[in-house]
Scaffold this active site. Structure first.
Site, PDB file in Angstrom:
ATOM      1  N   ASP A 535      60.812   2.942  34.318  1.00  0.00           N
ATOM      2  CA  ASP A 535      61.950   3.415  33.530  1.00  0.00           C
ATOM      3  C   ASP A 535      61.997   2.678  32.203  1.00  0.00           C
ATOM      4  O   ASP A 535      61.380   1.625  32.031  1.00  0.00           O
ATOM      5  CB  ASP A 535      63.255   3.241  34.319  1.00  0.00           C
ATOM      6  CG  ASP A 535      63.479   1.804  34.783  1.00  0.00           C
ATOM      7  OD1 ASP A 535      63.683   0.941  33.914  1.00  0.00           O
ATOM      8  OD2 ASP A 535      63.434   1.546  36.004  1.00  0.00           O
ATOM      9  N   GLU A 615      25.985   3.514  36.595  1.00  0.00           N
ATOM     10  CA  GLU A 615      27.454   3.434  36.538  1.00  0.00           C
ATOM     11  C   GLU A 615      27.896   2.339  35.565  1.00  0.00           C
ATOM     12  O   GLU A 615      28.833   2.518  34.794  1.00  0.00           O
ATOM     13  CB  GLU A 615      28.024   3.150  37.934  1.00  0.00           C
ATOM     14  CG  GLU A 615      27.978   4.354  38.856  1.00  0.00           C
ATOM     15  CD  GLU A 615      28.404   4.020  40.276  1.00  0.00           C
ATOM     16  OE1 GLU A 615      28.998   4.890  40.918  1.00  0.00           O
ATOM     17  OE2 GLU A 615      28.132   2.885  40.751  1.00  0.00           O
TER      18      GLU A 615
END
Ligand code: GLA
Length: 749
Positions: A535, A615
């Site tokens: 928030d 990777e």
């Protein structure tokens, strides 16, 4: 001047660049809401309000004898009260000393000043000369309760904030049973409301519904703002989309229990009320007692949700987040949680850090399990002393080793948590939240510390300060892994137990304020099992928040899509993790996982040691890409181009505010045979300029040039106008969840 007041001191008009907000103190001294929306002039819009004699909608005594059209049940009001003739949802409900619930708020004066008001003890949008403040005072002539409505007007941002200060100027105590920050009334009511619901590991699902007769609401009674509903919502016109239609956005700067409710009444008028949830709230105001209510940030866009979101992004990035890390590039981190969970030694951590460093990662975060007796999540919370046996050295030595590898060091803490099996609990059982004489509800087999208590706050401030003083720590992950129930504090008298939930949040804010001012160089990432406390209130203290415990790239598509409506990319904690994904078992390409992490703060959460050479090469490239485009990714204007819920490809864009460059990310969430092509109409560029397009997908050198769509071949130029109106076509996907990034740069032909 952004705040204009008419000659009689009765009509208050607040202008931002593109919006206008108006209220008026009428002949009865009632503060009416007159308008909020597209920018207009200063004329008195309350005159447009329609009045009629409405059966069963009563009239205040002083007008009722001669005018039956004046009713608080139908008039649009700026701050509504319960009990005196307004039967809708209301913002304020009190109980007076005599047990009555009546209140009447009459206009009593105003103040205007340069700069933005602050809200003591609570987070608030800040701004110097960029903002103006209006305070309008209302007073109950009988009880002398005073309510001051505060407005912060940010002209350039198109943002208006609201907060409320309530003061008891009477002689007896008043009980506040409900005290919301915002009441907003519309004369019309054909809106839709968009909210974001979810659960642990699956936050921010978007829901869009018609506002209907009756009350609809979202909220939290969980002590935290919660995974279940985010304290952010949108009210919009029915046809509104990304680029069209009126949209109001409301973001509550509060990390506790909230309620956002809307009601379409019998006359088709809509009211929105937004503030602290009243279910766990009952606050006694003694004479001269003051209570500030947490702030709501509002914006309006007449041109769709994209602009509404960009208004919030800028406001949060530049006027909510604070401190050194607001603007500074945040370090690319690697976190050991999904690599090791609780099962690690100091050597394991150093090995991860060493390998990650080689790939360009900058900060190593030691997650849960490093302290006290903490081999799993059943014990140890509260004992923030390093487990030297497990680490094989002291914490300082470990940090030195990590530093020796050329990496900065970060640490996981859950300061609000306490395990029954901990030294802290054994010495201070009374610090844990529960109702004496009853067994508490466990969650993750843990309890919560009573943060409403000053001695608990002081203890945590001291413990964390000691840790940060002793060891050079760059980053703290501030976790919180359960909801709060059994709400009770041993230091509050029975009649004040209804203050616990709000006092808990005030306590948390006090601790965070103290620590962020003592340690301004430490970057704190908020977390509550992912997005359980995502928030704008937390963002005042922690400029980033771990978005979700789901690291799966496909699920993150919708989680981050939802969050983007109210929160900037710079707030969204997001990491690349391993495949098969630990939460879903899904396999997605590493490049795709990188795209999603770059739509957030960017980092890794896997064992780099276990990666293949190919990777690692992709990771190296990702890190470079992130650094290269950091300014765009974290500070650019964000556009949602398509959604994860339709079509085959989710596309989003960040463009430089000057329109000279943009980065587009596209993830195929649904691969089809013989596919329909995905077109991207690029936003935010300059129509008259020429641009070049650069395509990335993993190691792109190998991509056969003749297969590239128009616009991507070296030396081809496309005008901004063409990219905006006609767009370009994305290469189609050959693999599931394949992703592309397209960089667009203004060039001289
Ligand atoms: C929470 C966090 C995770 C991890 C664990 C550790 O669930 O969201 O990222 O830190 O706690 O226990």
């Amino acid at each position: 001047m952004a705040i204009i007041i008419d000659d009689y001191g009765k009509v208050f008009t607040l202008h931002t660049k593109s919006t206008t907000y108006q209220m008026k103190a009428d002949g009865q001294n009632v503060l009416l809401h007159a308008y909020y929306g597209e920018r207009t002039d200063n004329s008195d819009k309350s005159l447009l309000s329609y009045r009629a004699d409405r059966g069963f909608s009563g009239n205040p005594y002083q007008v009722g004898k001669h005018d039956r059209t004046y009713s608080l049940d139908s008039l649009p009001q700026e701050y509504s009260v319960f009990g005196t003739g307004d039967y809708r949802i209301t913002a304020l409900r009190v109980q007076n000393g005599d047990g009555s619930q009546a209140a009447e708020l009459c206009y009593d004066g105003y103040q205007v000043r340069k700069g933005k008001y602050a809200v003591p003890g609570l987070p608030a949008v800040y701004g110097g000369e960029e903002a103006e403040t209006l305070a309008v005072r209302l007073k109950d002539p009988y009880s002398c309760l005073e309510v001051e409505l505060y407005y912060g007007v940010f002209e350039e941002l198109d943002v208006i904030t609201r907060a409320v200060k309530i003061t008891n100027k009477g002689e007896g105590a008043v009980l506040l049973q409900k005290a919301a920050t915002v009441n907003l009334d519309w004369e019309w009511g054909d809106f839709q409301w968009i909210s974001f619901y979810g659960r642990h590991s699956m936050e921010m699902n978007m829901q869009r519904e018609n506002i209907h007769h009756g009350v609809q609401s979202i909220g939290s009674v969980r002590g935290i703002s919660s995974h279940q509903y985010n304290p952010f919502m949108i009210l919009c016109e029915k046809g509104a989309n990304e680029a069209m239609g009126g949209c109001y956005g409301f973001s509550f700067l509060y990390s506790g229990e909230f309620l956002m409710e809307a009601e379409k009444n019998q006359f088709g008028r809509t009211r929105l009320v937004c503030g602290i949830h009243p279910d766990n709230f009952a606050w006694t105001l003694e004479p001269e007692g003051v209570l500030w209510l947490p702030e709501v940030m509002m914006t309006y866009s007449g041109s769709g949700m994209g602009q509404m979101s960009r208004n919030f992004h800028k406001a949060i990035r530049e006027h909510v987040c604070r401190g050194e890390w607001r603007d500074k590039r945040r370090p690319i981190l690697i976190n050991n949680w999904e690599a090791t969970y609780f099962n690690f030694t100091g050597d394991d951590l150093v090995a991860i850090a060493r390998e990650a460093k080689k790939l360009g990662v900058e900060l190593f975060v030691m997650d849960d399990g490093w302290f006290g007796k903490r081999e799993d999540d059943n014990s140890g919370l509260g004992d923030w002393t390093p487990n030297e046996k497990k680490l094989g050295c002291t914490l300082r030595e470990l940090v030195e080793r990590i530093h020796g590898e050329g990496m900065q060091f970060g640490i996981w803490l859950e300061p609000e948590g306490i395990s029954e099996d901990s030294d802290l609990y054994r010495s201070h059982p009374e610090w844990a939240v529960n109702v004496p004489g009853r067994k508490p509800c466990l969650s993750r087999n843990q309890l919560i510390l009573d943060f409403s208590r000053e001695d608990v706050q002081d203890h945590i401030i001291k413990q964390i300060s000691d840790l940060l003083d002793k060891v050079p720590i760059t980053y703290v992950k501030w976790d919180m892994n359960r909801a709060v129930c059994d709400k009770f504090s041993r230091v509050l008298p029975p009649e004040r137990q209804g203050e616990f939930a709000h006092r808990y949040v005030l306590g948390l804010y006090r601790v965070l304020e103290e620590l962020t001012s003592r340690f301004p160089k430490v970057l704190i990432e908020g977390c509550a099992g992912g997005g359980g406390r995502f928030d704008a209130g937390m963002l005042y203290y922690t400029p980033q928040i771990w978005g979700s415990d789901t690291t799966d790239a496909v699920e993150r598509l919708s989680i981050q899509y939802g969050a983007s409506f109210g929160y900037p990319v710079s707030a969204m904690g997001s990491h690349v993790s391993t495949v098969p994904n630990h939460q879903t078992g899904r396999e997605t390409p590493l490049f795709t996982r990188g795209c999603l992490a770059m739509a957030g703060t960017f980092g890794y959460e896997l064992d780099v040691d276990k990666m293949t050479r190919e990777e690692k090469a992709i990771v190296r490239e990702q890190v470079e890409t992130f650094k290269k485009y950091y300014h765009l990714l974290q500070h650019g204007d964000y556009y949602r181009i398509t959604t994860p819920f339709e079509g085959s490809c989710t596309v989003w864009e960040v463009a430089s505010p000057s329109g000279t460059e943009a980065l587009i990310s596209a993830v195929y969430h649904h691969v089809q045979p013989n596919p329909v092509m995905s077109w991207v109409k690029v936003q935010g560029l300059k129509e008259e300029s020429k641009y070049q397009l650069f395509l990335y997908e993993g190691l792109m050198e190998d991509y056969p040039e003749e297969k590239l769509p128009y616009g991507f071949r070296p030396g081809e130029y496309i005008s901004g106008a063409s990219l905006k109106h006609s767009g370009f076509v994305l290469p189609s996907a050959v693999n599931e969840f394949q992703a592309w990034q397209v960089y667009i740069k203004e060039c001289e032909e």
